[in-house]
Design a protein around this motif. Structure first.
Motif, PDB file in Angstrom:
ATOM      1  N   ALA A 120       0.595  -1.400   0.034  1.00  0.00           N
ATOM      2  CA  ALA A 120      -0.042  -0.084  -0.122  1.00  0.00           C
ATOM      3  C   ALA A 120       0.845   1.179  -0.054  1.00  0.00           C
ATOM      4  O   ALA A 120       0.731   2.240  -0.819  1.00  0.00           O
ATOM      5  N   PHE A 121       1.878   1.276   0.898  1.00  0.00           N
ATOM      6  CA  PHE A 121       2.859   2.497   0.893  1.00  0.00           C
ATOM      7  C   PHE A 121       3.560   2.820  -0.072  1.00  0.00           C
ATOM      8  O   PHE A 121       3.685   3.666  -0.863  1.00  0.00           O
ATOM      9  N   LEU A 122       3.998   1.632  -0.911  1.00  0.00           N
ATOM     10  CA  LEU A 122       4.755   1.692  -2.163  1.00  0.00           C
ATOM     11  C   LEU A 122       3.865   2.099  -3.349  1.00  0.00           C
ATOM     12  O   LEU A 122       4.397   2.925  -4.205  1.00  0.00           O
ATOM     13  N   PHE A 123       2.669   1.659  -3.358  1.00  0.00           N
ATOM     14  CA  PHE A 123       1.890   2.074  -4.409  1.00  0.00           C
ATOM     15  C   PHE A 123       1.555   3.710  -4.199  1.00  0.00           C
ATOM     16  O   PHE A 123       1.414   4.279  -5.133  1.00  0.00           O
ATOM     17  N   TRP A 124       1.227   3.783  -2.921  1.00  0.00           N
ATOM     18  CA  TRP A 124       0.714   5.266  -2.596  1.00  0.00           C
ATOM     19  C   TRP A 124       1.989   6.405  -2.836  1.00  0.00           C
ATOM     20  O   TRP A 124       1.907   7.377  -3.518  1.00  0.00           O
ATOM     21  N   GLY A 125       3.260   5.801  -2.668  1.00  0.00           N
ATOM     22  CA  GLY A 125       4.339   6.523  -2.771  1.00  0.00           C
ATOM     23  C   GLY A 125       4.520   6.801  -4.539  1.00  0.00           C
ATOM     24  O   GLY A 125       5.117   7.701  -4.923  1.00  0.00           O
ATOM     25  N   VAL A 126       4.400   5.514  -5.324  1.00  0.00           N
ATOM     26  CA  VAL A 126       4.814   5.750  -6.632  1.00  0.00           C
ATOM     27  C   VAL A 126       3.599   6.515  -7.487  1.00  0.00           C
ATOM     28  O   VAL A 126       3.575   7.086  -8.515  1.00  0.00           O
ATOM     29  N   LEU A 127       2.381   6.324  -7.001  1.00  0.00           N
ATOM     30  CA  LEU A 127       1.278   6.941  -7.648  1.00  0.00           C
ATOM     31  C   LEU A 127       0.960   8.352  -7.181  1.00  0.00           C
ATOM     32  O   LEU A 127       0.552   9.305  -8.056  1.00  0.00           O
ATOM     33  N   PHE A 128       1.274   8.633  -5.929  1.00  0.00           N
ATOM     34  CA  PHE A 128       1.071  10.175  -5.619  1.00  0.00           C
ATOM     35  C   PHE A 128       2.475  10.551  -4.859  1.00  0.00           C
ATOM     36  O   PHE A 128       2.440  10.656  -3.485  1.00  0.00           O
ATOM     37  N   ALA A 176       4.177  11.234 -11.315  1.00  0.00           N
ATOM     38  CA  ALA A 176       4.523   9.889 -11.597  1.00  0.00           C
ATOM     39  C   ALA A 176       4.246   9.428 -12.923  1.00  0.00           C
ATOM     40  O   ALA A 176       4.612   8.637 -13.554  1.00  0.00           O
ATOM     41  N   TRP A 177       3.715  10.375 -13.949  1.00  0.00           N
ATOM     42  CA  TRP A 177       3.325  10.287 -15.248  1.00  0.00           C
ATOM     43  C   TRP A 177       4.759  10.708 -16.013  1.00  0.00           C
ATOM     44  O   TRP A 177       5.149  11.476 -15.737  1.00  0.00           O
ATOM     45  N   PRO A 178       4.855   9.938 -17.044  1.00  0.00           N
ATOM     46  CA  PRO A 178       4.233   8.674 -17.754  1.00  0.00           C
ATOM     47  C   PRO A 178       5.041   7.591 -17.252  1.00  0.00           C
ATOM     48  O   PRO A 178       4.498   6.322 -17.332  1.00  0.00           O
ATOM     49  N   LEU A 179       6.448   7.462 -16.856  1.00  0.00           N
ATOM     50  CA  LEU A 179       7.030   6.517 -16.571  1.00  0.00           C
ATOM     51  C   LEU A 179       6.614   5.494 -15.790  1.00  0.00           C
ATOM     52  O   LEU A 179       6.673   4.276 -15.958  1.00  0.00           O
ATOM     53  N   VAL A 180       6.077   5.939 -14.578  1.00  0.00           N
ATOM     54  CA  VAL A 180       5.577   4.963 -13.431  1.00  0.00           C
ATOM     55  C   VAL A 180       4.245   4.258 -14.001  1.00  0.00           C
ATOM     56  O   VAL A 180       4.256   2.907 -13.860  1.00  0.00           O
ATOM     57  N   TYR A 181       3.637   4.787 -14.632  1.00  0.00           N
ATOM     58  CA  TYR A 181       2.527   4.155 -15.317  1.00  0.00           C
ATOM     59  C   TYR A 181       2.809   3.070 -16.275  1.00  0.00           C
ATOM     60  O   TYR A 181       2.193   1.850 -16.321  1.00  0.00           O
ATOM     61  N   ILE A 182       3.974   3.378 -17.130  1.00  0.00           N
ATOM     62  CA  ILE A 182       4.319   2.446 -18.162  1.00  0.00           C
ATOM     63  C   ILE A 182       4.945   0.978 -17.307  1.00  0.00           C
ATOM     64  O   ILE A 182       4.743  -0.018 -17.753  1.00  0.00           O
ATOM     65  N   ILE A 183       5.737   1.505 -16.355  1.00  0.00           N
ATOM     66  CA  ILE A 183       6.260   0.425 -15.640  1.00  0.00           C
ATOM     67  C   ILE A 183       5.278  -0.550 -14.955  1.00  0.00           C
ATOM     68  O   ILE A 183       5.374  -1.607 -15.038  1.00  0.00           O
ATOM     69  N   THR A 189       8.404  -4.786 -10.003  1.00  0.00           N
ATOM     70  CA  THR A 189       7.565  -3.643 -10.652  1.00  0.00           C
ATOM     71  C   THR A 189       7.382  -2.516  -9.859  1.00  0.00           C
ATOM     72  O   THR A 189       7.995  -1.560 -10.371  1.00  0.00           O
ATOM     73  N   LEU A 190       7.341  -2.726  -8.575  1.00  0.00           N
ATOM     74  CA  LEU A 190       7.268  -1.759  -7.596  1.00  0.00           C
ATOM     75  C   LEU A 190       8.611  -1.025  -7.394  1.00  0.00           C
ATOM     76  O   LEU A 190       8.626   0.230  -7.007  1.00  0.00           O
ATOM     77  N   GLU A 191       9.600  -1.924  -7.201  1.00  0.00           N
ATOM     78  CA  GLU A 191      11.065  -1.449  -7.078  1.00  0.00           C
ATOM     79  C   GLU A 191      11.271  -0.492  -8.146  1.00  0.00           C
ATOM     80  O   GLU A 191      11.892   0.550  -7.962  1.00  0.00           O
ATOM     81  N   LEU A 192      11.108  -0.912  -9.451  1.00  0.00           N
ATOM     82  CA  LEU A 192      11.422  -0.141 -10.450  1.00  0.00           C
ATOM     83  C   LEU A 192      10.885   1.218 -10.690  1.00  0.00           C
ATOM     84  O   LEU A 192      11.326   2.267 -10.775  1.00  0.00           O
ATOM     85  N   ALA A 193       9.344   1.062 -10.358  1.00  0.00           N
ATOM     86  CA  ALA A 193       8.583   2.360 -10.150  1.00  0.00           C
ATOM     87  C   ALA A 193       9.057   3.173  -9.124  1.00  0.00           C
ATOM     88  O   ALA A 193       9.299   4.482  -9.230  1.00  0.00           O
ATOM     89  N   ALA A 194       9.416   2.633  -7.824  1.00  0.00           N
ATOM     90  CA  ALA A 194      10.014   3.302  -6.683  1.00  0.00           C
ATOM     91  C   ALA A 194      11.130   4.185  -6.978  1.00  0.00           C
ATOM     92  O   ALA A 194      11.365   5.285  -6.798  1.00  0.00           O
ATOM     93  N   LEU A 195      12.223   3.399  -7.576  1.00  0.00           N
ATOM     94  CA  LEU A 195      13.220   4.136  -8.217  1.00  0.00           C
ATOM     95  C   LEU A 195      13.163   5.072  -9.100  1.00  0.00           C
ATOM     96  O   LEU A 195      13.987   6.329  -9.157  1.00  0.00           O
ATOM     97  N   ALA A 196      12.222   5.019 -10.094  1.00  0.00           N
ATOM     98  CA  ALA A 196      11.672   6.223 -10.894  1.00  0.00           C
ATOM     99  C   ALA A 196      11.307   7.438 -10.222  1.00  0.00           C
ATOM    100  O   ALA A 196      11.795   8.454 -10.506  1.00  0.00           O
TER     101      ALA A 196
END
Length: 185
Positions: free
Chosen positions: A57-65, A71-78, A113-120
């Motif tokens: 939940a925290f990782l999704f919250w952190g990458v989406l918001f 977050a756009w567009p790279l995180v959504y692509i990841i 997936t979440l790690e790559l999005a978090a790193l972005a």
């Protein structure tokens, strides 16, 4: 106001705790002695599930918001690529190689997936290019090792099954702790 990266910090710290409780459960369950109380392993499993769900939940919250940046567009692509990756891995591992499907495959794909999005996201405000590159390489290496353990698990002796099961928990915990330390520094 939450500082940049704190949602991801909390997610990674919870992921570290999740991996530690999962390892403790794995050790107790795998090496279960006749005098082991089931409530102890059950408590560890509940702790693993709760910290894992909170970490996700925290990782999704952190990458989406993210606290700052976008977050756009790279995180959504990841995230979309991660969903496709899971479906491909599911089909290939089960149909092509006959590996029984377990929740660990979802955990591997979701973690990757979440790690790559978090790193972005972390690259926008906190991580240098070098730190991000090291993180991406570590995530790829750990994911390949995790998949190797996943694919070979059922072809091992009991002692090697124990090792193949604990390696991914240990590796993902180390990465989560390392990312947490970098966020805090």
């Amino acid at each position: 106001m939450i500082e940049p990266g704190h949602k991801l910090l909390y997610g990674h710290l919870l992921l570290f705790v999740c991996s530690v409780t999962y390892m403790a459960w794995w050790i107790m369950s795998f090496r279960q002695q006749p005098n082991t109380r089931n409530w102890e392993t059950g408590l560890l499993l509940v702790g693993t599930m709760l910290t894992g769900l909170l970490a996700i939940a925290f990782l999704f919250w952190g990458v989406l918001f993210p606290e700052t940046g976008t977050a756009w567009p790279l995180v959504y692509i990841i995230l979309a690529a991660g969903a496709v990756l899971y479906i491909v891995l599911l089909v290939v591992t089960s149909r092509r190689y006959g590996r029984p499907v377990t929740s660990e495959l979802l955990f591997i794909a979701l973690w990757f997936t979440l790690e790559l999005a978090a790193l972005a996201i972390l690259r926008q405000n906190l991580f240098s290019g070098t730190q991000t590159l090291i993180g991406v390489v570590a995530v790829f290496i750990v994911s390949v090792l995790n998949m190797a353990c996943y694919m070979s698990y059922y072809n091992q002796t009991e002692n090697l099954k124990f090792i193949m099961g604990i390696i991914p928990l240990w590796l993902t915990g180390i990465v989560a702790l390392a990312i947490s330390i970098i966020i805090l520094s």
